[in-house]
Design an enzyme around this catalytic site. Sequence first.
Site, PDB file in Angstrom:
ATOM      1  N   LYS A   1      22.446  86.605  48.629  1.00 53.15           N
ATOM      2  CA  LYS A   1      21.967  86.191  49.943  1.00 53.15           C
ATOM      3  C   LYS A   1      22.914  85.133  50.487  1.00 53.15           C
ATOM      4  CE  LYS A   1      19.802  83.018  52.000  1.00 53.15           C
ATOM      5  NZ  LYS A   1      20.441  83.104  53.308  1.00 53.15           N
TER       6      LYS A   1
ATOM      7  N   GLY B   1      24.080  74.655  47.705  1.00 53.18           N
ATOM      8  CA  GLY B   1      23.604  74.237  49.024  1.00 53.18           C
ATOM      9  C   GLY B   1      23.189  72.788  48.992  1.00 53.18           C
ATOM     10  N   SER B   2      22.320  72.417  49.907  1.00 48.57           N
ATOM     11  CA  SER B   2      21.955  71.000  50.018  1.00 48.57           C
ATOM     12  C   SER B   2      21.008  70.599  48.889  1.00 48.57           C
ATOM     13  CB  SER B   2      21.289  70.749  51.364  1.00 48.57           C
ATOM     14  OG  SER B   2      20.093  71.492  51.417  1.00 48.57           O
TER      15      SER B   2
ATOM     16  N   GLY C   1      18.019  72.751  47.228  1.00 48.63           N
ATOM     17  CA  GLY C   1      18.172  72.965  45.787  1.00 48.63           C
ATOM     18  C   GLY C   1      16.943  72.517  45.012  1.00 48.63           C
TER      19      GLY C   1
ATOM     20  N   GLU D   1      24.232  73.770  42.462  1.00 52.35           N
ATOM     21  CA  GLU D   1      25.379  72.942  42.875  1.00 52.35           C
ATOM     22  C   GLU D   1      25.033  72.405  44.251  1.00 52.35           C
ATOM     23  OE1 GLU D   1      27.720  72.042  41.053  1.00 52.35           O
ATOM     24  OE2 GLU D   1      27.583  73.499  39.438  1.00 52.35           O
TER      25      GLU D   1
ATOM     26  N   CYS E   1      31.569  69.910  50.234  1.00 51.42           N
ATOM     27  CA  CYS E   1      30.706  69.175  49.299  1.00 51.42           C
ATOM     28  C   CYS E   1      31.497  68.053  48.643  1.00 51.42           C
ATOM     29  CB  CYS E   1      30.122  70.112  48.259  1.00 51.42           C
ATOM     30  SG  CYS E   1      31.361  71.125  47.449  1.00 51.42           S
TER      31      CYS E   1
ATOM     32  N   GLU F   1      24.390  62.017  52.488  1.00 49.43           N
ATOM     33  CA  GLU F   1      25.412  62.996  52.867  1.00 49.43           C
ATOM     34  C   GLU F   1      25.309  63.264  54.376  1.00 49.43           C
ATOM     35  OE1 GLU F   1      25.050  67.154  51.576  1.00 49.43           O
ATOM     36  OE2 GLU F   1      27.095  67.034  50.801  1.00 49.43           O
TER      37      GLU F   1
HETATM   38  P1  NDP Z   1      21.357  74.748  52.682  1.00 50.20           P
HETATM   39  O1  NDP Z   1      20.700  74.091  51.543  1.00 50.20           O
HETATM   40  O2  NDP Z   1      20.771  74.571  54.021  1.00 50.20           O
HETATM   41  O3  NDP Z   1      21.425  76.346  52.434  1.00 50.20           O
HETATM   42  C1  NDP Z   1      22.059  76.889  51.315  1.00 50.20           C
HETATM   43  C2  NDP Z   1      21.541  78.299  51.102  1.00 50.20           C
HETATM   44  O4  NDP Z   1      20.173  78.233  50.690  1.00 50.20           O
HETATM   45  C3  NDP Z   1      21.577  79.159  52.362  1.00 50.20           C
HETATM   46  O5  NDP Z   1      21.916  80.475  52.022  1.00 50.20           O
HETATM   47  C4  NDP Z   1      20.138  79.070  52.836  1.00 50.20           C
HETATM   48  O6  NDP Z   1      19.754  80.149  53.650  1.00 50.20           O
HETATM   49  C5  NDP Z   1      19.394  79.081  51.509  1.00 50.20           C
HETATM   50  N1  NDP Z   1      18.015  78.565  51.587  1.00 50.20           N
HETATM   51  C6  NDP Z   1      17.466  77.773  52.532  1.00 50.20           C
HETATM   52  N2  NDP Z   1      16.154  77.536  52.241  1.00 50.20           N
HETATM   53  C7  NDP Z   1      15.892  78.205  51.083  1.00 50.20           C
HETATM   54  C8  NDP Z   1      14.719  78.365  50.280  1.00 50.20           C
HETATM   55  N3  NDP Z   1      13.567  77.772  50.607  1.00 50.20           N
HETATM   56  N4  NDP Z   1      14.794  79.124  49.166  1.00 50.20           N
HETATM   57  C9  NDP Z   1      15.954  79.715  48.814  1.00 50.20           C
HETATM   58  N5  NDP Z   1      17.100  79.612  49.540  1.00 50.20           N
HETATM   59  C10 NDP Z   1      17.070  78.851  50.649  1.00 50.20           C
HETATM   60  O7  NDP Z   1      22.884  74.284  52.656  1.00 50.20           O
HETATM   61  P2  NDP Z   1      24.026  74.567  53.725  1.00 50.20           P
HETATM   62  O8  NDP Z   1      24.198  76.044  53.892  1.00 50.20           O
HETATM   63  O9  NDP Z   1      23.788  73.739  54.928  1.00 50.20           O
HETATM   64  O10 NDP Z   1      25.332  74.045  52.948  1.00 50.20           O
HETATM   65  C11 NDP Z   1      25.752  72.730  52.943  1.00 50.20           C
HETATM   66  C12 NDP Z   1      25.308  72.010  51.675  1.00 50.20           C
HETATM   67  O11 NDP Z   1      25.832  72.669  50.532  1.00 50.20           O
HETATM   68  C13 NDP Z   1      25.815  70.581  51.592  1.00 50.20           C
HETATM   69  O12 NDP Z   1      24.805  69.749  51.099  1.00 50.20           O
HETATM   70  C14 NDP Z   1      26.967  70.683  50.605  1.00 50.20           C
HETATM   71  O13 NDP Z   1      27.279  69.472  49.964  1.00 50.20           O
HETATM   72  C15 NDP Z   1      26.432  71.715  49.661  1.00 50.20           C
HETATM   73  N6  NDP Z   1      27.512  72.328  48.891  1.00 50.20           N
HETATM   74  C16 NDP Z   1      27.630  72.046  47.556  1.00 50.20           C
HETATM   75  C17 NDP Z   1      28.683  72.541  46.812  1.00 50.20           C
HETATM   76  C18 NDP Z   1      28.799  72.275  45.343  1.00 50.20           C
HETATM   77  O14 NDP Z   1      29.433  73.075  44.644  1.00 50.20           O
HETATM   78  N7  NDP Z   1      28.236  71.199  44.809  1.00 50.20           N
HETATM   79  C19 NDP Z   1      29.725  73.367  47.438  1.00 50.20           C
HETATM   80  C20 NDP Z   1      29.495  73.619  48.854  1.00 50.20           C
HETATM   81  C21 NDP Z   1      28.420  73.115  49.528  1.00 50.20           C
HETATM   82  P3  NDP Z   1      19.756  80.099  55.261  1.00 50.20           P
HETATM   83  O15 NDP Z   1      20.484  78.857  55.661  1.00 50.20           O
HETATM   84  O16 NDP Z   1      20.429  81.346  55.632  1.00 50.20           O
HETATM   85  O17 NDP Z   1      18.320  80.075  55.659  1.00 50.20           O
END
Ligand code: NDP
Length: 499
Positions: free
Chosen positions: A178, A231-232, A236, A253, A287, A388
Amino acid sequence: MITLTNEEENLKNFINGEWIEVTNKEKVYNPANGEVLVNVPNSDTTAIHQAAESAFLAQKEWASVPAPQRAELLYKVGNIMKERKERLSQLLTLENGKVIEEARGEVQEGIDMAFYMAGEGRRLFGQTTPSELKDKFAMSQRCPVGVVGIITPWNFPIAIATWKSFPAIVAGNAVIWKPSSETPLMANELAKIFKEAGLPKGVLQVVYGSGATIGQAMIDHEAIRVISFTGSNETGRKVAMECGKQLKKVSLEMGGKNAVIVMEDADIDLAVEGILWSAFGTSGQRCTACSRVIVHKDVRDVLEQRLLEVMKDLTIGDGLDSKNKVGPIINQAGLDKILKYMEIGKNEGAKLVAGGKQVTIDNYEKGFYFAPTLFTDVTIDMRIAQEEIFGPVVSLIEVKDFEEAIAANNKVKYGLSSSIFTQDVNRVFQAQRDLDTGIVYVNAGTTGAEIHLPFGGTKGTGNGHRDSGVQALDVFTEWKAVYVDYSGRLQRAQIDTDA
Ligand code: NDP
């Protein structure tokens, strides 16, 4: 100028090797100009049920293919990515906004990962070890976990997917992916490449939709045995809690609040270059972005002055124009969040010395641009030094010595990346020991990970797993211990030890 095909403008899910139309679609915007770029499925949970059923069957077959043969497929994927590198990079810039040079770097990371993980097809090492009993053989081996779900963010829409899907596939799993709703084009491209390379149907599938619906459906589905999430921190945490309820393995992550430390003996020009690249690259939306500069008091003024000089030269605009160094922010919500932190910083008493405002670019008036920003007089407890922001915003924090610098670096809830500029070899080794992040750089900025090393963070950034590197295999494999007794009699471990 890159143009999209009809198929790219109207994306479909990729399930069981076929492109499946979904009537309910969402618009995705180009962050550089605010125009609609593509329509992407807003799937419901039936798509996950279909994908999981196909994946379950496909995985059994795939796991029976010898690993070196599975690896052959990744070599093909890597080669196709290589041939298409320029178009992939341009599509990436269109949907994500990052400047083309960085998009090329990200695609290259995916190519590197393909070849690296293909190499794992001839390794996937287990261990052999002496048994405590005579005429008995003992070994451990990696086994695929089965069907795995990967959930990825928008800021590295192809690299992170390759960090997860390539190790999963070479290890014999089937993957349901996804991608972020903001960046579906890269998912479409990677699915096409896998299909062309000859991946059996059902081994990699892409389901678009919101995290709340599709991400949650993946977590809830019992056939999906692992969730690998990037993700965030906020999301997470939710993912971890939902997985915890079902005792589902989860790799997280998440965000970072990364710092560059500049000591009094640092090469200041080099430090400025490192800060510039890691703070304002990808418009601060990595990130690993540097969002704090911890500077020794003796070089604070010179560093600030040099930074301000070079920040003026950062041209902002459409990432497809190679003269631009800073592209747009992903969307209006991202821009609003950064603007909110400008007020927070000022109210906390920090001094805004550069940027701090939205930028309008001629002919790109609907794009989401923000000026590279520097706050000084920041103290470690301020929210701008703790949270962040995910934009081109740097906080300068002055410290009196090395010990205070290390303590300031570590006093955040995140633990992804850190860096130190110094010429003192003793401090280099003390710093790499004491900085509590998963990644440490010496005389380089906070970004620049290489795919054959483990990538991930400590504390609030992760839950102990790693993407990329050989460690990525740990997420997607189970260890099996095997004992072969060739004595011809029953030998009881821990009992018949002197037999
Ligand atoms: P989000 O947490 O908003 O989203 C990440 C993913 O999770 C998206 O595909 C999103 O889907 C999905 N998601 C959202 N809600 C849920 C849920 N309730 N259950 C399951 N999946 C869900 O992050 P961003 O996309 O805004 O990315 C930026 C963040 O990612 C920053 O905090 C950054 O630091 C972090 N990041 C960390 C990295 C690492 O390796 N440590 C590397 C790169 C980024 P959708 O948005 O389509 O609804």
